[in-house]
Design a protein around this motif. Structure first.
Motif, mmCIF file in Angstrom:
data_model
loop_
_atom_site.group_PDB
_atom_site.id
_atom_site.type_symbol
_atom_site.label_atom_id
_atom_site.label_comp_id
_atom_site.label_asym_id
_atom_site.label_seq_id
_atom_site.Cartn_x
_atom_site.Cartn_y
_atom_site.Cartn_z
ATOM 1 N N VAL A 1 5.342 -9.404 9.744
ATOM 2 C CA VAL A 1 5.342 -10.449 8.732
ATOM 3 C C VAL A 1 3.940 -11.033 8.644
ATOM 4 N N GLY A 2 3.561 -11.472 7.464
ATOM 5 C CA GLY A 2 2.268 -12.113 7.296
ATOM 6 C C GLY A 2 1.407 -11.426 6.255
ATOM 7 N N ARG A 3 0.253 -12.027 6.025
ATOM 8 C CA ARG A 3 -0.633 -11.538 4.970
ATOM 9 C C ARG A 3 -1.142 -10.131 5.242
ATOM 10 N N VAL A 4 -1.327 -9.795 6.521
ATOM 11 C CA VAL A 4 -1.738 -8.443 6.901
ATOM 12 C C VAL A 4 -0.665 -7.901 7.838
ATOM 13 N N SER A 5 0.343 -7.240 7.277
ATOM 14 C CA SER A 5 1.481 -6.794 8.073
ATOM 15 C C SER A 5 2.019 -5.484 7.518
ATOM 16 N N ALA A 6 2.954 -4.907 8.253
ATOM 17 C CA ALA A 6 3.556 -3.643 7.826
ATOM 18 C C ALA A 6 4.286 -3.801 6.499
ATOM 19 N N ILE A 7 5.026 -4.894 6.360
ATOM 20 C CA ILE A 7 5.801 -5.081 5.125
ATOM 21 C C ILE A 7 4.886 -5.377 3.946
ATOM 22 N N SER A 8 3.902 -6.241 4.136
ATOM 23 C CA SER A 8 3.014 -6.581 3.021
ATOM 24 C C SER A 8 2.128 -5.409 2.614
ATOM 25 N N SER A 9 1.992 -4.412 3.491
ATOM 26 C CA SER A 9 1.149 -3.266 3.177
ATOM 27 C C SER A 9 1.910 -2.143 2.480
ATOM 28 N N LEU A 10 3.214 -2.276 2.363
ATOM 29 C CA LEU A 10 4.014 -1.271 1.666
ATOM 30 C C LEU A 10 3.968 -1.508 0.153
ATOM 31 N N PRO A 11 4.056 -0.445 -0.650
ATOM 32 C CA PRO A 11 4.191 -0.627 -2.099
ATOM 33 C C PRO A 11 5.468 -1.403 -2.428
ATOM 34 N N VAL A 12 5.438 -2.169 -3.483
ATOM 35 C CA VAL A 12 6.585 -2.990 -3.863
ATOM 36 C C VAL A 12 7.834 -2.148 -4.031
ATOM 37 N N VAL B 1 8.605 0.682 -2.662
ATOM 38 C CA VAL B 1 9.101 1.135 -1.356
ATOM 39 C C VAL B 1 9.884 0.013 -0.686
ATOM 40 N N VAL B 2 9.378 -1.212 -0.760
ATOM 41 C CA VAL B 2 10.099 -2.356 -0.203
ATOM 42 C C VAL B 2 11.436 -2.539 -0.919
ATOM 43 N N ALA B 3 11.417 -2.470 -2.233
ATOM 44 C CA ALA B 3 12.641 -2.680 -3.019
ATOM 45 C C ALA B 3 13.708 -1.648 -2.669
ATOM 46 N N ASN B 4 13.324 -0.387 -2.579
ATOM 47 C CA ASN B 4 14.304 0.664 -2.292
ATOM 48 C C ASN B 4 14.724 0.671 -0.826
ATOM 49 N N SER B 5 13.841 0.302 0.056
ATOM 50 C CA SER B 5 14.180 0.294 1.477
ATOM 51 C C SER B 5 15.202 -0.780 1.813
ATOM 52 N N TYR B 6 15.088 -1.957 1.155
ATOM 53 C CA TYR B 6 15.943 -3.095 1.495
ATOM 54 C C TYR B 6 16.949 -3.435 0.399
ATOM 55 N N GLN B 7 17.047 -2.552 -0.589
ATOM 56 C CA GLN B 7 17.994 -2.764 -1.699
ATOM 57 C C GLN B 7 17.763 -4.115 -2.374
ATOM 58 N N SER C 1 15.743 -6.274 -5.655
ATOM 59 C CA SER C 1 15.132 -6.123 -6.972
ATOM 60 C C SER C 1 13.619 -6.118 -6.804
ATOM 61 N N ARG C 2 12.924 -5.645 -7.815
ATOM 62 C CA ARG C 2 11.475 -5.589 -7.717
ATOM 63 C C ARG C 2 10.885 -6.995 -7.566
ATOM 64 N N GLU C 3 11.475 -7.973 -8.234
ATOM 65 C CA GLU C 3 10.994 -9.347 -8.139
ATOM 66 C C GLU C 3 11.191 -9.892 -6.730
ATOM 67 N N ASP C 4 12.368 -9.621 -6.145
ATOM 68 C CA ASP C 4 12.615 -10.092 -4.779
ATOM 69 C C ASP C 4 11.699 -9.377 -3.783
#
Length: 497
Positions: free
Chosen positions: A447-458, A460-466, A468-471
């Protein structure tokens, strides 16, 4: 020649097989389902202090290949000279003192008496009645980290007016430890068993652990086994010692220490007269010693199975700095005035750590502040709380929580390599020191400004965690801090949303 080559080949295969078996045993120890906060398991009493011992057979310690103890030295106390079969990192938790490390091959004239030098102890400033010379010594203060190579003899003296508390970390899986899986201490003086004891009043947790019937290793520092130990001269014939030192038999018998009843921490009589460079505790300058034939490459083999050779241009062991204050503001790597700070000591800041293949971290969190959930990429991590309390959660590779509890001052927990962890300070805040089994231990934040989650494409995050793109975008960019989070960040995030 052929038979000799065959023998060498067979020995090489045997050594490789032993290393492989040891690695497998260590990996099996890391199949942890439940981790506990650990407190001292035993106490060794001496004339001028105590040593508190953690259980080296605990699965956490076996997984990480580490050991841990704590010295409490009274004013005027002297921890007798000794050496161990592992690299050491020590942290001065409280108090002040003087430390000496004797490095093989380095000349004793490192510090030699002259009119320009000062002394440590009650007689500081007075002249010696006779000449003295010894290897360099250093004054220690709260926050100092001391690095001691494998097999280097060392001693510690409390020259202050309050208790000196030093916690000591041993890397038992270091390549330089080819003895066994435990740290073994070899005393050069005294009669360490004289005042040992298994129990003390006012230590209910230690007594409770012993009464639970947990198996106890047959080691030098454990209970009655400690009572069978003496210093290394005790095993030699007194006549041999007298001839070797060119002294009389009475002096040789004193070296053996058989009649010494003071234990491993003794009261220094009338203070110690020690040669020190002219310096103040506020503005200490590192003092370089004389070079010697000791090859630093011998200390740069890392943990078992890891290699590495020096390039010939770094400092020799004789001139390397052996202490660094981790609480020096210049070492701070992450600072959030509303949350806390974290400082790391690695081989870039403290070069001796390159040879020991170890590093240290000093952390401080303010009330209810959080350190970003993260994992350590390349090291095991022993966490020791020095002040306050931390709520710590640790998660293994199966996604299961193996630790979810409060960690209080004086307690230890081991965080295995790659296990995810999150820390939150209690109502009084918290401070800790961590010892890591790599000279450049690296973390990856979740978590954070420089983190694994913030470094993923949007997407990829949306599909990984089900999501919406906005969320998914909100998840990526909602935390503006990097590592240390203000306890009010959640309410701030809701307000800004």
């Amino acid at each position: 020649m052929a038979s000799k080559a065959s023998l060498l080949f067979a020995l090489s295969l045997l050594f490789t097989a032993c290393l492989a078996r040891q690695r497998q045993q260590q990996q099996d120890q890391c199949q942890l389902r439940n981790i506990e906060a650990l407190e001292p398991y035993d106490i060794i009493q001496a004339e001028a202090g105590v040593t508190e011992i953690w259980d080296a057979d605990n699965q956490q310690f076996q997984c990480a290949g580490v050991d841990f103890i704590r010295h409490r030295i009274q004013p005027g106390g002297l921890l007798l000279p000794s050496y161990v079969n592992t690299p050491i990192l020590a942290f001065i938790e409280r108090g002040r003192g003087v430390n000496g490390v004797i490095l093989p091959g380095c000349r004793p004239e490192t510090y030699e008496y002259s009119q320009d030098q000062q002394f440590s102890g009650e007689r500081r400033g007075q002249e010696f009645e006779s000449q003295d010379r010894h290897q360099k010594v250093e004054e220690l203060n709260q926050g100092d980290v001391v690095a001691i190579p494998t097999g280097a003899a060392h001693w510690l003296h409390n020259d202050g007016d309050s208790e000196l508390v030093a916690v000591v970390f041993f890397d038992t899986q270091s390549y330089n430890n080819q003895l066994d899986e435990y740290h073994r201490r070899f005393f050069l003086a005294g009669n360490p068993q004289a005042q040992s004891q298994q129990h003390q009043q006012g230590r209910p947790q230690i007594q409770r652990q012993q009464q639970q019937g947990r198996p106890r290793r047959q080691g030098q520092w454990q209970g009655r086994q400690f009572q069978n130990s003496g210093n290394i001269f005790n095993g030699f014939d007194a006549e041999f010692i007298a001839e070797a030192f060119n002294v009389d038999r009475d002096t040789a018998e004193k070296l053996q220490g058989q009649r010494d009843q003071r234990g491993h921490i003794v009261k220094a009589q009338q203070g110690l007269q020690i040669i020190l460079p002219q310096q103040t505790r506020q503005h200490q300058q590192s003092r370089r010693g004389s070079s010697g034939p000791f090859d630093p490459r011998q200390q740069h083999q890392g943990r078992r199975g890891s290699g590495g050779w020096s390039n010939g241009f770094e400092e020799t062991i004789c001139s390397l700095k052996l202490k660094e204050n981790i609480e020096n503001p210049s070492h701070a790597d992450f600072v959030n005035p509303q949350a806390g700070k974290i400082s790391n000591l690695n081989s870039f800041k403290f070069p001796i750590l390159k040879h020991l293949q170890l590093s240290a971290e000093r952390g401080e969190l303010q009330r209810n502040a959080i350190q970003s959930p993260h994992w350590t990429i390349n090291a095991h991590n022993l966490l020791y709380v020095t002040e306050g309390n931390l709520r710590v959660q640790i998660v293994n590779n199966e996604g299961n929580s193996v630790f979810d509890n409060e960690l209080w001052a004086g307690q230890v927990v081991v965080i295995p390599q790659n296990f995810a962890v999150i820390k939150r300070a209690g109502e009084q805040g918290a401070k800790w020191v961590s010892f890591k089994t790599n000279d450049n231990a690296m973390i990856a934040n979740l978590v954070g400004r420089v983190s694994a989650i913030s470094s993923l494409p949007v997407d990829v995050v949306a599909n990984s965690y089900q999501l919406s793109r906005e969320d998914a975008q909100r998840l990526k960019f909602s935390q503006r801090e990097t590592v240390l989070f203000n306890p009010n960040y959640r309410s701030q995030g809701k307000a800004s949303a």
